[in-house]
Design an enzyme around this catalytic site. Structure first.
Site, PDB file in Angstrom:
ATOM      1  N   ARG A  28       0.033  -3.098 -11.255  1.00 50.64           N
ATOM      2  CA  ARG A  28       0.831  -1.894 -10.972  1.00 50.64           C
ATOM      3  C   ARG A  28       1.438  -1.444 -12.288  1.00 50.64           C
ATOM      4  O   ARG A  28       2.203  -2.183 -12.909  1.00 50.64           O
ATOM      5  CB  ARG A  28       1.924  -2.194  -9.946  1.00 50.64           C
ATOM      6  CG  ARG A  28       2.933  -1.060  -9.846  1.00 50.64           C
ATOM      7  CD  ARG A  28       3.856  -1.175  -8.664  1.00 50.64           C
ATOM      8  NE  ARG A  28       3.166  -0.807  -7.434  1.00 50.64           N
ATOM      9  CZ  ARG A  28       3.783  -0.500  -6.300  1.00 50.64           C
ATOM     10  NH1 ARG A  28       5.104  -0.513  -6.235  1.00 50.64           N
ATOM     11  NH2 ARG A  28       3.079  -0.178  -5.223  1.00 50.64           N
ATOM     12  N   HIS A  47      -3.001   5.506  -5.809  1.00 50.23           N
ATOM     13  CA  HIS A  47      -2.503   4.310  -5.107  1.00 50.23           C
ATOM     14  C   HIS A  47      -3.512   3.958  -4.002  1.00 50.23           C
ATOM     15  O   HIS A  47      -3.231   4.101  -2.814  1.00 50.23           O
ATOM     16  CB  HIS A  47      -1.123   4.616  -4.518  1.00 50.23           C
ATOM     17  CG  HIS A  47      -0.365   3.418  -4.024  1.00 50.23           C
ATOM     18  ND1 HIS A  47      -0.796   2.115  -4.206  1.00 50.23           N
ATOM     19  CD2 HIS A  47       0.805   3.325  -3.333  1.00 50.23           C
ATOM     20  CE1 HIS A  47       0.085   1.287  -3.658  1.00 50.23           C
ATOM     21  NE2 HIS A  47       1.051   1.987  -3.124  1.00 50.23           N
ATOM     22  N   GLN A  72      -2.839   1.640  -0.804  1.00 50.26           N
ATOM     23  CA  GLN A  72      -2.083   2.245   0.295  1.00 50.26           C
ATOM     24  C   GLN A  72      -3.020   3.023   1.227  1.00 50.26           C
ATOM     25  O   GLN A  72      -2.837   3.030   2.439  1.00 50.26           O
ATOM     26  CB  GLN A  72      -1.011   3.188  -0.264  1.00 50.26           C
ATOM     27  CG  GLN A  72      -0.122   3.787   0.797  1.00 50.26           C
ATOM     28  CD  GLN A  72       0.751   2.758   1.483  1.00 50.26           C
ATOM     29  OE1 GLN A  72       1.431   1.989   0.825  1.00 50.26           O
ATOM     30  NE2 GLN A  72       0.734   2.729   2.817  1.00 50.26           N
ATOM     31  N   ASP A  85       5.634  11.720   1.035  1.00 49.31           N
ATOM     32  CA  ASP A  85       6.047  10.635   0.132  1.00 49.31           C
ATOM     33  C   ASP A  85       7.296  11.123  -0.598  1.00 49.31           C
ATOM     34  O   ASP A  85       7.674  12.308  -0.506  1.00 49.31           O
ATOM     35  CB  ASP A  85       4.893  10.337  -0.848  1.00 49.31           C
ATOM     36  CG  ASP A  85       5.154   9.132  -1.769  1.00 49.31           C
ATOM     37  OD1 ASP A  85       6.052   8.326  -1.465  1.00 49.31           O
ATOM     38  OD2 ASP A  85       4.440   9.018  -2.790  1.00 49.31           O
ATOM     39  N   CYS A 139       4.107   6.154   2.891  1.00 48.34           N
ATOM     40  CA  CYS A 139       3.786   4.851   2.285  1.00 48.34           C
ATOM     41  C   CYS A 139       5.023   3.972   2.130  1.00 48.34           C
ATOM     42  O   CYS A 139       4.892   2.764   1.999  1.00 48.34           O
ATOM     43  CB  CYS A 139       3.090   5.054   0.951  1.00 48.34           C
ATOM     44  SG  CYS A 139       4.105   5.832  -0.319  1.00 48.34           S
ATOM     45  N   ARG A 155      -0.885  -3.112   4.994  1.00 49.38           N
ATOM     46  CA  ARG A 155      -1.134  -3.431   3.579  1.00 49.38           C
ATOM     47  C   ARG A 155      -1.636  -4.871   3.471  1.00 49.38           C
ATOM     48  O   ARG A 155      -2.547  -5.174   2.698  1.00 49.38           O
ATOM     49  CB  ARG A 155       0.151  -3.264   2.753  1.00 49.38           C
ATOM     50  CG  ARG A 155       0.664  -1.845   2.633  1.00 49.38           C
ATOM     51  CD  ARG A 155      -0.251  -0.979   1.786  1.00 49.38           C
ATOM     52  NE  ARG A 155      -0.434  -1.493   0.448  1.00 49.38           N
ATOM     53  CZ  ARG A 155       0.419  -1.333  -0.576  1.00 49.38           C
ATOM     54  NH1 ARG A 155       1.516  -0.611  -0.403  1.00 49.38           N
ATOM     55  NH2 ARG A 155       0.168  -1.838  -1.771  1.00 49.38           N
TER      56      ARG A 155
HETATM   57  N1  NVA Z   1       4.662   7.961  -5.189  1.00 44.05           N
HETATM   58  C1  NVA Z   1       5.465   6.766  -5.138  1.00 44.05           C
HETATM   59  C2  NVA Z   1       4.821   5.731  -4.272  1.00 44.05           C
HETATM   60  C3  NVA Z   1       5.595   4.463  -4.125  1.00 44.05           C
HETATM   61  C4  NVA Z   1       4.872   3.415  -3.337  1.00 44.05           C
HETATM   62  C5  NVA Z   1       5.681   6.236  -6.540  1.00 44.05           C
HETATM   63  O1  NVA Z   1       4.736   6.256  -7.337  1.00 44.05           O
HETATM   64  O2  NVA Z   1       6.801   5.813  -6.847  1.00 44.05           O
HETATM   65  N1   CP Z   2       4.096   1.570  -0.494  1.00 42.80           N
HETATM   66  C1   CP Z   2       4.271   0.742  -1.539  1.00 42.80           C
HETATM   67  O1   CP Z   2       3.393   0.558  -2.388  1.00 42.80           O
HETATM   68  O2   CP Z   2       5.485   0.109  -1.529  1.00 42.80           O
HETATM   69  P1   CP Z   2       6.112  -0.800  -2.683  1.00 42.80           P
HETATM   70  O3   CP Z   2       6.449   0.116  -3.831  1.00 42.80           O
HETATM   71  O4   CP Z   2       7.316  -1.415  -2.046  1.00 42.80           O
HETATM   72  O5   CP Z   2       5.105  -1.819  -3.103  1.00 42.80           O
END
Ligand code: NVA
Ligand code: CP
Length: 301
Positions: free
Chosen positions: A103, A130, A133, A218, A258, A286
């Site tokens: 990540r 992502h 997800q 989101d 998500c 997930r």
């Molecule tokens: N769009 C959000 C998703 C978090 C799971 C981010 O990138 O922070």
């Molecule tokens: N939806 C998701 O990826 O959540 P986290 O940021 O908690 O991993």
């Protein structure tokens, strides 16, 4: 050949269906306590340069449930955080573990990591995509309503990493995608152009939601955009998903997010617990979807 999962496009539509069906099966086996430890002794490296709740817990629990173990590596505690090049890090870590999830911020970093890795790399969120997800979201829709092929999905809000992953999902699952984003917050133009046959852009959220089967939103400010938060709150005024907005969708429409969700911003106080919402199944999935993905990438089916 080493298979990676950097976007949904790394699986063929048929492989994606296989992974989803496997996820549905192993979820049932997990509940029945009949699950098989298909990844006995395997080690998953988990590199986190951004925060996480669901991704960390689902990958770490998932690999343990399959008989392997997860190694949590935060960039602050590794040499990556002190500037060791991605190519060196990738060569070294991939010589010691069986599969790696990352990540991070830049999508190019994950691509570079994959190009030097001898084991499968999973994108566990970048600024651009992502895909993990989406595995959970597709599994959730399939469990609740069946195959998403031919359905209409609507994305409300920021044209972010999740929105762009839904564009890929529209192609891979063969559904139509309505997108309602304010000006200046649309997804990547090249991605829109490449999928123009199945995407419709809207300015008005009610028009976008009409006749849809699956409504998604989101956060308005993703990780790394903390300083833009107030400007984004202003720009996204009118893009909140409420039960009233959901009532313009088809009667059997589902609502997904998500998570983490910000009540009072992209959603109101009640939509997460409304009759439309499948967000808790979505979050749980997930775990199952990523177990199926790891099995697939390690050649178990
Ligand atoms: N769009 C959000 C998703 C978090 C799971 C981010 O990138 O922070
Ligand atoms: N939806 C998701 O990826 O959540 P986290 O940021 O908690 O991993």
């Amino acid at each position: 050949m080493t298979r990676h999962f950097l976007t949904l496009m790394d699986l063929s539509p048929a492989e994606l269906k296989q992974v989803i069906q496997r996820a549905i099966l192993i979820k049932k086996q997990h509940r029945d306590e009949t699950a098989v430890r298909t990844l006995d002794g395997k080690v998953l490296g988990m590199i986190f340069e951004k925060s996480s709740t669901r991704t960390r817990v689902s990958f770490e629990s998932g690999i343990a449930q399959l008989g392997g173990s997860g190694l949590f590596l935060s960039s602050n505690d590794t040499q990556l955080g002190r500037g060791e090049p991605i190519e060196d890090t990738s060569r070294v870590i991939s010589s010691m573990v069986d599969i790696i999830m990352i990540r991070t911020f830049s999508h190019a970093s994950v691509e570079k990591f994959a190009s030097y890795s001898r084991v499968p790399i999973i994108n566990a969120l970048t600024d651009s995509y992502h895909p993990c997800q989406l595995l959970a979201d597709i599994q959730t829709y399939t469990e609740h309503r069946g195959d998403p092929q031919g359905k209409t999905v609507v994305w409300i809000g920021d044209g972010n990493n999740m929105c762009q992953s839904y564009i890929n999902a529209a192609k891979q699952c063969d559904f139509q995608l309505n997108i309602a984003c304010p000006d200046g917050y649309k997804p990547d133009q090249a991605l829109l152009d490449a999928n123009s046959d199945r995407i419709t852009l809207f300015d008005n959220v009610e028009d976008a939601v009409k006749n849809t089967d699956w409504v998604v939103t989101d956060t308005w400010a993703s990780m790394g955009q903390e300083e833009e938060k107030q400007a984004r709150i202003d720009a996204f005024n009118g893009f909140q998903v409420t039960e009233e907005l959901m009532s313009h969708a088809n009667t059997d429409a589902v609502f997904m997010h998500c998570l983490p969700a910000y009540r009072g911003m992209e959603i109101n106080d009640t939509v997460m617990d409304s009759k439309y919402s499948v967000v808790w199944d979505e979050a749980e999935n997930r775990l199952h979807a990523q177990k199926a993905l790891m099995e697939f990438l390690l050649g178990k089916f």
